[in-house]
Motif scaffolding. Structure first.
Motif, PDB file in Angstrom:
ATOM      1  N   SER A 136       0.810  -1.221   0.000  1.00  0.00           N
ATOM      2  CA  SER A 136       0.000   0.000   0.000  1.00  0.00           C
ATOM      3  C   SER A 136       0.839   1.264   0.000  1.00  0.00           C
ATOM      4  N   SER A 137       2.170   1.133   0.147  1.00  0.00           N
ATOM      5  CA  SER A 137       3.018   2.322   0.058  1.00  0.00           C
ATOM      6  C   SER A 137       3.032   2.887  -1.358  1.00  0.00           C
ATOM      7  N   ASN A 169       0.300   3.433  -3.104  1.00  0.00           N
ATOM      8  CA  ASN A 169      -0.971   4.104  -3.376  1.00  0.00           C
ATOM      9  C   ASN A 169      -0.735   5.537  -3.844  1.00  0.00           C
ATOM     10  N   ASN A 210       0.513   8.468  -1.640  1.00  0.00           N
ATOM     11  CA  ASN A 210      -0.286   8.538  -0.405  1.00  0.00           C
ATOM     12  C   ASN A 210      -0.293   7.152   0.236  1.00  0.00           C
ATOM     13  N   PRO A 211       0.807   6.744   0.878  1.00  0.00           N
ATOM     14  CA  PRO A 211       0.924   5.388   1.426  1.00  0.00           C
ATOM     15  C   PRO A 211      -0.222   5.031   2.373  1.00  0.00           C
ATOM     16  N   GLY A 212      -0.931   3.949   2.045  1.00  0.00           N
ATOM     17  CA  GLY A 212      -2.026   3.481   2.871  1.00  0.00           C
ATOM     18  C   GLY A 212      -3.320   4.247   2.714  1.00  0.00           C
ATOM     19  N   GLY A 213      -3.281   5.395   2.055  1.00  0.00           N
ATOM     20  CA  GLY A 213      -4.478   6.204   1.862  1.00  0.00           C
ATOM     21  C   GLY A 213      -5.004   6.101   0.443  1.00  0.00           C
ATOM     22  N   GLU A 214      -5.804   7.080   0.046  1.00  0.00           N
ATOM     23  CA  GLU A 214      -6.380   7.087  -1.296  1.00  0.00           C
ATOM     24  C   GLU A 214      -6.360   8.496  -1.860  1.00  0.00           C
ATOM     25  N   ASP A 220      -7.202   9.748   4.073  1.00  0.00           N
ATOM     26  CA  ASP A 220      -6.149   9.120   4.863  1.00  0.00           C
ATOM     27  C   ASP A 220      -6.339   7.612   4.958  1.00  0.00           C
ATOM     28  N   GLN A 221      -5.521   6.959   5.782  1.00  0.00           N
ATOM     29  CA  GLN A 221      -5.535   5.504   5.898  1.00  0.00           C
ATOM     30  C   GLN A 221      -6.844   4.972   6.461  1.00  0.00           C
ATOM     31  N   ASN A 222      -7.620   5.830   7.127  1.00  0.00           N
ATOM     32  CA  ASN A 222      -8.913   5.426   7.681  1.00  0.00           C
ATOM     33  C   ASN A 222     -10.085   5.794   6.775  1.00  0.00           C
TER      34      ASN A 222
END
Length: 232
Positions: A106-107, A109, A128-132, A151-153
């Motif tokens: 996911s890094s 992304n 945007n590592p882990g995010g979208e 963000d990641q959440n």
């Protein structure tokens, strides 16, 4: 012609159509299964859609339909370890912007671009590592790009502008802005329209901001229920 998608209960998904601006001559654009989120090419000859590959594989970066003939071109993903969904055309029609998710890394992304001719030439625009990062729109001169960041959440971070070479990243909405769409550039190139909620308990409304982050303002619409009003 206008391209749009309608929900089809029989498919449990949307189907893409085109129509004249007055609503006449509605024609189905893609008949090989569910499809949606159509985007016209700059010359009006093709439409990029979100759809599965017609060969049963799940490795299409883009599905492109000729608006006159219905002929379908499928661009396979250039990297099997990176999911790329590509819809937004560059102003010269030569590239498509893609949301990218590393599988399983996911890094990776971020937003990428590919050539619209053959799906090759994978180029990274944002990270945007882990995010979208949700692709929005190219500026009219093709030098900048607007997108929404989460963000990641899955929580919205804001609306951003970046040069298409990945440099000069800038957030153009205040911290805490609940963006609901990735933005569309004005034809003059100075402003961007997008949807947002002013708080979690309010409906979406339309806003405009200049590409440098100045002059943020709401577009007041007469609607029922009111745009931006409380969620009941």
């Amino acid at each position: 012609r206008i391209a749009f998608a309608l929900f089809d209960p029989a498919l449990d998904g949307t189907v893409t159509y085109t129509a004249n601006p007055d609503g006449s001559h509605v024609e189905q654009l893609f008949s090989a299964g569910p499809s949606g989120e159509p985007r016209w090419s700059p010359d009006g000859s093709e439409v990029a859609i979100l759809a599965p590959c017609t060969d049963g594989e799940e490795n299409c970066a883009a599905v492109i339909v000729n608006a006159d003939t219905g002929t379908v071109r499928q661009l396979k993903a250039p990297d099997p370890t990176l999911f790329t969904g590509c819809l937004q055309w560059s102003p010269d029609g030569k590239r498509l912007a893609c949301m990218g998710f590393g599988e399983p890394d996911s890094s990776r992304n971020g937003i990428y671009t590919i050539r619209s001719s053959d799906g090759a030439g994978l180029t990274r625009m944002t990270s945007n590592p882990g995010g979208e990062d949700l692709p929005g729109d190219y500026s009219p001169n093709g030098k900048r790009f607007v997108f929404a960041r989460f963000d990641q959440n899955g929580e919205p971070v804001g609306l951003y502008v970046v040069k298409t070479n990945g440099r000069d990243l800038r957030r153009i909405t205040p911290p805490g802005t609940i963006v609901s769409s990735p933005g569309d550039w004005s034809p003059q190139g100075n402003a961007i329209v997008f949807a947002r909620r002013v708080s979690a308990d309010m409906r979406n409304s339309l806003w405009v901001v200049h590409s440098n982050g100045s002059r943020l303002r709401e577009i007041r619409l007469q609607a029922e229920p009111a745009c931006g009003g409380p969620i009941s």
